[in-house]
Design an enzyme around this catalytic site. Structure first.
Site, PDB file in Angstrom:
ATOM      1  N   CYS A 112       0.815  -1.232   0.000  1.00  0.00           N
ATOM      2  CA  CYS A 112       0.000   0.000   0.000  1.00  0.00           C
ATOM      3  C   CYS A 112       0.840   1.270   0.000  1.00  0.00           C
ATOM      4  O   CYS A 112       0.334   2.347  -0.313  1.00  0.00           O
ATOM      5  CB  CYS A 112      -0.944   0.007   1.193  1.00  0.00           C
ATOM      6  N   HIS A 248      -3.505   7.341   2.636  1.00  0.00           N
ATOM      7  CA  HIS A 248      -3.876   6.011   2.132  1.00  0.00           C
ATOM      8  C   HIS A 248      -5.254   5.674   2.690  1.00  0.00           C
ATOM      9  O   HIS A 248      -5.536   5.917   3.868  1.00  0.00           O
ATOM     10  CB  HIS A 248      -2.835   4.986   2.607  1.00  0.00           C
ATOM     11  N   ASN A 278     -10.060  -0.166  -0.103  1.00  0.00           N
ATOM     12  CA  ASN A 278      -8.598  -0.109  -0.060  1.00  0.00           C
ATOM     13  C   ASN A 278      -8.036  -0.607  -1.392  1.00  0.00           C
ATOM     14  O   ASN A 278      -8.095  -1.797  -1.683  1.00  0.00           O
ATOM     15  CB  ASN A 278      -8.089  -0.960   1.109  1.00  0.00           C
TER      16      ASN A 278
HETATM   17  N1  ACO Z   1     -18.271  -8.629   9.301  1.00  0.00           N
HETATM   18  C1  ACO Z   1     -18.718  -8.846  10.558  1.00  0.00           C
HETATM   19  N2  ACO Z   1     -17.893  -9.120  11.578  1.00  0.00           N
HETATM   20  C2  ACO Z   1     -16.585  -9.190  11.331  1.00  0.00           C
HETATM   21  C3  ACO Z   1     -16.048  -8.973  10.040  1.00  0.00           C
HETATM   22  C4  ACO Z   1     -16.956  -8.701   9.006  1.00  0.00           C
HETATM   23  N3  ACO Z   1     -16.558  -8.480   7.743  1.00  0.00           N
HETATM   24  N4  ACO Z   1     -14.715  -9.096  10.095  1.00  0.00           N
HETATM   25  C5  ACO Z   1     -14.396  -9.377  11.370  1.00  0.00           C
HETATM   26  N5  ACO Z   1     -15.534  -9.438  12.123  1.00  0.00           N
HETATM   27  C6  ACO Z   1     -15.654  -9.708  13.559  1.00  0.00           C
HETATM   28  C7  ACO Z   1     -14.440 -10.423  14.110  1.00  0.00           C
HETATM   29  O1  ACO Z   1     -14.557 -11.816  13.938  1.00  0.00           O
HETATM   30  C8  ACO Z   1     -14.479 -10.001  15.555  1.00  0.00           C
HETATM   31  O2  ACO Z   1     -15.421 -10.823  16.224  1.00  0.00           O
HETATM   32  P1  ACO Z   1     -15.110 -11.341  17.752  1.00  0.00           P
HETATM   33  O3  ACO Z   1     -15.007 -10.081  18.564  1.00  0.00           O
HETATM   34  O4  ACO Z   1     -16.297 -12.181  18.030  1.00  0.00           O
HETATM   35  O5  ACO Z   1     -13.821 -12.057  17.642  1.00  0.00           O
HETATM   36  C9  ACO Z   1     -15.047  -8.599  15.526  1.00  0.00           C
HETATM   37  O6  ACO Z   1     -15.691  -8.465  14.235  1.00  0.00           O
HETATM   38  C10 ACO Z   1     -13.984  -7.515  15.673  1.00  0.00           C
HETATM   39  O7  ACO Z   1     -12.886  -7.830  14.811  1.00  0.00           O
HETATM   40  P2  ACO Z   1     -11.584  -6.958  14.751  1.00  0.00           P
HETATM   41  O8  ACO Z   1     -10.599  -7.603  13.814  1.00  0.00           O
HETATM   42  O9  ACO Z   1     -11.125  -6.630  16.140  1.00  0.00           O
HETATM   43  O10 ACO Z   1     -12.173  -5.625  14.094  1.00  0.00           O
HETATM   44  P3  ACO Z   1     -11.496  -4.226  13.924  1.00  0.00           P
HETATM   45  O11 ACO Z   1     -12.301  -3.201  14.572  1.00  0.00           O
HETATM   46  O12 ACO Z   1     -10.010  -4.280  14.237  1.00  0.00           O
HETATM   47  O13 ACO Z   1     -11.617  -3.983  12.334  1.00  0.00           O
HETATM   48  C11 ACO Z   1     -10.236  -4.076  10.376  1.00  0.00           C
HETATM   49  C12 ACO Z   1     -11.005  -4.880  11.427  1.00  0.00           C
HETATM   50  C13 ACO Z   1     -11.230  -3.265   9.602  1.00  0.00           C
HETATM   51  C14 ACO Z   1      -9.522  -5.055   9.450  1.00  0.00           C
HETATM   52  C15 ACO Z   1      -9.208  -3.143  11.064  1.00  0.00           C
HETATM   53  O14 ACO Z   1      -8.491  -3.853  12.031  1.00  0.00           O
HETATM   54  C16 ACO Z   1      -8.242  -2.486  10.120  1.00  0.00           C
HETATM   55  O15 ACO Z   1      -8.585  -1.625   9.339  1.00  0.00           O
HETATM   56  N6  ACO Z   1      -6.919  -2.827  10.201  1.00  0.00           N
HETATM   57  C17 ACO Z   1      -5.847  -2.150   9.475  1.00  0.00           C
HETATM   58  C18 ACO Z   1      -5.905  -2.361   7.985  1.00  0.00           C
HETATM   59  C19 ACO Z   1      -4.717  -1.680   7.320  1.00  0.00           C
HETATM   60  O16 ACO Z   1      -4.451  -0.520   7.523  1.00  0.00           O
HETATM   61  N7  ACO Z   1      -3.946  -2.422   6.527  1.00  0.00           N
HETATM   62  C20 ACO Z   1      -2.748  -1.851   5.966  1.00  0.00           C
HETATM   63  C21 ACO Z   1      -2.885  -1.544   4.541  1.00  0.00           C
HETATM   64  S1  ACO Z   1      -3.456  -2.889   3.580  1.00  0.00           S
HETATM   65  C22 ACO Z   1      -2.148  -3.471   2.553  1.00  0.00           C
HETATM   66  O17 ACO Z   1      -1.008  -3.171   2.689  1.00  0.00           O
HETATM   67  C23 ACO Z   1      -2.521  -4.488   1.489  1.00  0.00           C
END
Ligand code: ACO
Length: 321
Positions: A112, A248, A278
């Site tokens: 990214c 980003h 993204n």
């Molecule tokens: N729909 C419903 N529920 C979901 C989903 C979904 N699509 N995905 C995960 N959940 C659930 C999980 O299972 C979890 O359930 P649990 O509490 O029962 O275990 C709950 O939702 C919370 O999950 P988290 O992973 O803690 O959710 P979070 O608030 O962290 O959001 C996300 C997840 C959106 C992926 C976030 O962590 C994020 O944006 N991370 C950074 C991404 C990023 O910047 N990446 C770098 C660039 S990408 C690249 O380089 C290719």
């Protein structure tokens, strides 16, 4: 000699996929996706539509906006993690279509952060006098490496392309770029396979993205916060000098955290994550082109670009438009 951005362009594939369409494919909801990520819809490439196909549209728009012809380009730096082929690299495939034969053309792979890396490299070519009109591209078909059985990543990623033309200029342009990487985080965000390492058994020779979302989120906020401080300090500029943050587009909550760190109201941030998802290396140039074409970003504005991605890699660029 400085390198100035004199034209921007972008392209999004025709197919729009709303969160409600993903609800039918996996155990997720529109509400969860909007709340946790800010994404409402994203674009998917058509079958057979490739990274270079999209890049060509974005590049031609950027070159036209710069008032140049494709043959004027004397360097292509192409950021992507989803190339059409292993080689020829996407830069040369694009060069053949544009007809700027003979100019150096190569790809940069930094997930990214790829566009910030590519911009930094092109800036150095221009400053060194080795290029006068450089094309910098970020383009991805991330849907080709998305695991649609994994709801934690499948809702995030999308396709698109963005480009800028840099020109040698006595006026200030790219003021500075700050690049970083820490490969010890390689297991938090990666692609499961590749040509040399091969593919996991039962994967059908298909590589997919894996991410530890929560951990990635925390490191992204910290490193991006440090990066924006660093690039301002290097230029001796206060936070208040920034007209626009062009981040980003991974997650609205990460974008808000960086804006808070800069004391910038969200009205001063170009946000496209709700419409684009993204798009990795395409995300920053897509957002930049959006802000330029809708008239928010104007000549003379000071803009701060930043990105964070797999590796981890991250970086920032301070640019006078
Ligand atoms: N729909 C419903 N529920 C979901 C989903 C979904 N699509 N995905 C995960 N959940 C659930 C999980 O299972 C979890 O359930 P649990 O509490 O029962 O275990 C709950 O939702 C919370 O999950 P988290 O992973 O803690 O959710 P979070 O608030 O962290 O959001 C996300 C997840 C959106 C992926 C976030 O962590 C994020 O944006 N991370 C950074 C991404 C990023 O910047 N990446 C770098 C660039 S990408 C690249 O380089 C290719």
């Amino acid at each position: 000699m400085n390198a100035r951005i004199i034209g921007t362009g972008s392209y999004l594939p025709e197919r729009v996929v709303h969160n409600t369409e993903l609800e039918k494919l996996m155990d997720t909801t529109d509400e969860w996706i909007r709340e946790r990520t800010g994404i409402e819809q994203r674009h998917y490439a058509a079958e057979g539509e490739t990274t270079v196909d999209m890049a060509e549209h974005a590049a031609r728009r950027a070159i036209e906006a710069a008032g140049l012809a494709p043959g004027d380009i004397d360097l292509i730096v192409f950021a992507t993690a989803t190339p059409d082929l292993v080689f020829p690299n996407c830069g040369t495939l694009l060069q053949a279509r544009l007809g700027c034969t003979g100019a150096p053309a190569f790809s940069v792979e930094a997930a990214c952060s790829g566009f910030i890396y590519a911009l930094s490299i092109a800036d150095k070519f221009v400053r060194a006098g080795e290029a006068k009109r450089a094309l910098v591209v970020g383009a991805e078909t991330l849907t080709r490496i998305t695991d649609f059985t994994d709801r934690t990543t499948a809702i995030l990623f999308a396709d698109g392309a963005g480009a800028v033309v840099l020109a040698a200029s006595e006026e200030p342009g790219i003021l500075s770029t700050q690049l970083h990487a820490d490969g010890s985080y390689k297991d938090l965000l990666y692609c499961t396979g590749g040509v040399s390492k091969g593919y996991p058994p039962d994967s059908g020779n298909r590589a997919v993205i894996r991410m530890a979302g929560r951990e990635t989120f925390k490191v992204a906020v910290t490193m991006l916060g440090n990066s924006v401080d660093e690039v301002l300090a290097k230029n001796g500029l206060p936070k208040s000098a920034i007209n626009w943050l062009v981040p980003h587009q991974a997650n609205i909550r990460i974008i808000q955290a960086v804006a808070r760190k800069l004391d910038l109201p969200m009205e001063r941030v170009i946000v496209t994550v709700q419409d684009h998802g993204n798009t990795s290396a395409a995300s920053v140039p897509l957002a930049l082109d959006t802000g330029v074409r809708d008239g928010r970003i104007r000549k003379g504005d000071l803009i701060l670009l930043e990105a964070f991605g797999g590796g981890f890699t991250w970086g920032a660029a301070l640019v006078r438009m």
